[in-house]
Scaffold this active site. Structure first.
Site, PDB file in Angstrom:
ATOM      1  N   GLY A 139      85.202 -11.157  25.252  1.00  0.00           N
ATOM      2  CA  GLY A 139      86.366 -12.050  24.875  1.00  0.00           C
ATOM      3  C   GLY A 139      87.583 -11.357  24.426  1.00  0.00           C
ATOM      4  N   ASN A 176      82.117  -2.849  30.316  1.00  0.00           N
ATOM      5  CA  ASN A 176      81.157  -3.645  29.863  1.00  0.00           C
ATOM      6  C   ASN A 176      81.399  -4.278  28.257  1.00  0.00           C
ATOM      7  OD1 ASN A 176      78.890  -5.040  29.543  1.00  0.00           O
ATOM      8  ND2 ASN A 176      77.755  -3.895  30.893  1.00  0.00           N
ATOM      9  N   CYS A 186      74.928  -1.802  30.250  1.00  0.00           N
ATOM     10  CA  CYS A 186      74.569  -2.967  29.453  1.00  0.00           C
ATOM     11  C   CYS A 186      73.818  -2.392  28.323  1.00  0.00           C
ATOM     12  CB  CYS A 186      73.630  -3.738  30.160  1.00  0.00           C
ATOM     13  SG  CYS A 186      73.483  -5.287  29.248  1.00  0.00           S
ATOM     14  N   LYS A 209      74.855 -12.264  38.681  1.00  0.00           N
ATOM     15  CA  LYS A 209      74.008 -11.737  37.447  1.00  0.00           C
ATOM     16  C   LYS A 209      73.246 -10.611  38.057  1.00  0.00           C
ATOM     17  CE  LYS A 209      71.537 -12.670  33.845  1.00  0.00           C
ATOM     18  NZ  LYS A 209      72.060 -12.392  32.428  1.00  0.00           N
ATOM     19  N   THR A 223      83.691 -14.297  29.778  1.00  0.00           N
ATOM     20  CA  THR A 223      84.018 -14.904  28.614  1.00  0.00           C
ATOM     21  C   THR A 223      85.221 -15.970  28.725  1.00  0.00           C
ATOM     22  OG1 THR A 223      82.938 -13.330  27.109  1.00  0.00           O
ATOM     23  CG2 THR A 223      83.696 -15.314  26.042  1.00  0.00           C
ATOM     24  N   LYS A 277      79.950   0.208  36.840  1.00  0.00           N
ATOM     25  CA  LYS A 277      80.307  -0.581  35.745  1.00  0.00           C
ATOM     26  C   LYS A 277      79.901   0.316  34.380  1.00  0.00           C
ATOM     27  CE  LYS A 277      80.207  -4.962  33.278  1.00  0.00           C
ATOM     28  NZ  LYS A 277      79.859  -6.244  33.700  1.00  0.00           N
ATOM     29  N   ASN A 313      76.614 -11.310  22.278  1.00  0.00           N
ATOM     30  CA  ASN A 313      75.608 -11.717  23.114  1.00  0.00           C
ATOM     31  C   ASN A 313      74.388 -10.680  23.144  1.00  0.00           C
ATOM     32  OD1 ASN A 313      74.922 -10.733  26.033  1.00  0.00           O
ATOM     33  ND2 ASN A 313      77.099 -10.724  25.880  1.00  0.00           N
TER      34      ASN A 313
END
Lengths: 265, 329
Positions: B238, B213, B151, B66, B287, B186, B90
């Protein structure tokens, strides 16, 4: 918690849209299955890898046969899938999850159930009845309509409940919490247990006298159910907007007065 | 039975892959935010061997933690997740206990996890990223850091570092100056040409790239006429995003030569094969763990079967994509 299978034994249709699904937990759980704990279940057909799993409270569990029951109402995609699962199917599952109700030393309790929230309370009632012969429980059960106050379910557990429906088709017309003040006056209660929609629980928080503790089982959308994703973190009054408590691990049973219902929507 | 060593394969086909200093027993990596700090899945897998032989956290060649920030973050108000068709929206808000807690409590346990660990770093400023990387380099021996530049949940002047070439360069080069650890950037998927961002990241000092991401998304509750999540928009992950991210991996592979960690909707062997063929050296599972918690084990088996069937090594498979389709006739 462990990964295993919920091997479907039978689906019982109690009323239109209302089902109890029985299954055997295979392999047997390493930990006891207690009221308020839940399992996370793959509900779509084997080979489908598109849907997230769904958390369901236990309605019942037979430790000798490892048979577990889930009570659900078909309301969306997940339950729509679950009601299509048939005898013999192996549904991948993780069990048991969450922090259950505590009832040690409690012999006089009020239970307030809203809709399918009745499930964990019925299991709790059953366990308390076996552990406390002097048990006195006042059971309140409300729903939007009389159709959702499935009578066969309560009978199965020997529960006689005061009922309320918002449309007045069964019991008191209105909210189940309307019946609470009268019940509160009728005894020296040690504990209130509740499970149901958030507005019901929020109303309960306003109605209960200060000294009377209340354990509530809550619901929020969940992704992982094992405490990794932080998707179901709860707004609690004492946490100052930091959301450290996860519904799937530290809950789903919480102290009613800790929950910040205004932030829960 | 203990010996879940990934090297002992039925067909003897190794899934070992190297990412800089990291020698992974499998190309599968637990994605940041989807495995926390590893403890829950380690426990779940250990407890599940009766149902699933070989179940172990070591089925993941590594995990990415995390995000860790300098100060603790409480994250976003609920609801934080909403299911979407074949996906998940999310908006967690990078909730994490902060660097001090990480160093005192989590880092020591991570070394006992049973798989390799990549630490994901997040900051509000380039300076914060550099400070984090510097402290972690001095106080820990984790061999690799992943920089969470993309993010979409935390607002920083309206957009993330990964959506602006200058700020992307700045963060990576500032971090590069203070650490010699293996640096994985990322990237965000929501940019015009991810190839440009990949090149900029490598020029600034990234050793590898995570592509990508979550995709920015939104779901509306039509009864209440509000968003289904607390922060209006969030990140979609997902299977729904897999073909989209696949094209990004393909693009980045053409743009740069550094290793790629693909990340987007992999759940089945087929998905991971696609990413590897297109050129990823490793594939993050996020996911997918919530659609099938046992997918790492099943994918590893499937990969070995594939390699055996095609009589090729994992190294030969990676990047073996044939751009020209021969249609015969």
């Amino acid at each position: 918690m462990q990964y295993g299978f919920f091997q479907v034994l039978r689906q019982v249709e109690l009323a239109p849209e209302h089902f109890v699904i029985w299954g055997r937990l295979t392999p047997p759980p390493h930990q006891p299955i207690l009221p308020g704990s839940f399992l996370h279940l793959k509900v779509d057909p084997p080979g489908d890898y598109r849907m997230l799993w769904r958390p369901y409270s236990f309605l019942d569990y037979q430790p000798d046969t490892h048979q577990a029951a889930i009570y659900y109402r078909v309301v969306g995609e997940g339950t729509g899938q679950l009601c299509q699962r048939r005898e013999g199917e192996l549904l991948p599952a993780i069990y048991p999850l969450g922090t259950p109700f505590t009832h040690e030393g409690v012999s006089r309790a009020i239970m307030v159930a809203g809709g399918v929230g009745v499930a964990p309370l019925l299991m709790l009632y059953d366990r308390m009845r076996h552990s406390s012969p002097q048990l006195r429980v006042e059971f309140l059960f409300g729903a939007r309509s009389g159709r959702d106050l499935v009578p066969g379910l309560l009978e199965e557990f020997g529960v006689v409940a005061r009922m309320a429906s918002e449309d007045g088709t069964l019991g008191h017309r209105g909210y189940i919490t309307d019946l609470l003040p009268e019940v509160l006056e009728q005894g020296e209660w040690q504990m209130v247990y509740a499970c149901g929609p958030n507005p019901m629980l929020s109303a309960l928080a306003d109605l209960l006298p200060e000294g009377l503790p209340c354990q509530v089982s809550l619901e929020l959308p969940m992704a992982c159910a094992i405490g990794v994703c932080n998707g179901c973190n709860l707004p609690l009054r004492s946490d100052g907007g930091r959301y450290p408590r996860r519904l799937c691990v530290e809950g789903p049973v919480m102290d009613l007065r800790e929950v910040d219902f205004a932030a829960l929507v | 039975m203990g010996g879940s060593s990934a090297a002992q394969t039925a067909e003897g086909f190794s899934l070992e892959v190297s990412l800089g200093p990291l020698r992974l027993s499998s190309p599968l990596i637990g994605a940041s935010g989807c495995v926390a700090f590893g403890e829950e899945y380690r426990r779940l897998y250990e407890n599940s061997r009766q149902a699933m032989e070989g179940s172990s956290i070591a089925q993941l060649g590594a995990i990415v933690t995390k995000a860790v920030s300098l100060k603790p973050r409480g994250g976003n108000p609920p609801p934080r997740v909403a299911e979407t068709p074949a996906g998940l929206l999310n908006s967690i808000g990078l909730q994490n206990p902060g660097l001090d807690h990480f160093l005192a409590e989590l880092a020591p346990r991570l070394s006992q996890l049973g798989t390799k660990v990549i630490v994901n770093l997040v900051g509000d400023t380039a300076q914060e990223f550099a400070e984090l990387a510097s402290i972690l380099s001095q106080k820990t021996d984790f061999p690799a850091f992943e920089l969470d530049l993309s993010c979409p949940n935390v607002e920083e002047g309206g957009r993330s570092f990964a959506m602006s070439l200058p700020s992307l360069r700045e963060v990576i080069s500032r971090v590069r100056q203070v650490t010699d650890r293996f640096l994985i950037a990322k990237l965000a998927p929501n940019v015009c040409d991810i190839g440009e961002f990949a090149q900029a990241a490598v020029e600034a000092g990234a050793d590898a790239l995570t592509v990508a991401n979550t995709w920015i998304g939104m779901v509306v509750d039509v009864e209440r006429r509000t968003s289904r999540i607390g922060r209006t928009t969030g990140g979609v992950s997902g299977p729904a995003i897999r073909p989209l991210t696949m094209a990004l991996v393909h693009r980045v592979r053409q743009a740069v030569r550094v290793p790629i960690l693909a990340s987007g909707g992999a759940v089945r062997t087929q998905d991971v094969l696609e990413y590897l063929i297109v050129g990823a050296s490793a594939v993050q599972i996020g996911t997918g763990l919530w659609i099938d918690p046992m997918c790492p084990l099943k994918i590893n088996r499937g990969l070995r079967e594939y390699l055996a069937r095609h009589r090729m090594s994992l190294g030969e498979l990676i990047g073996s994509f044939q751009a020209e389709v021969s249609r015969g006739g």
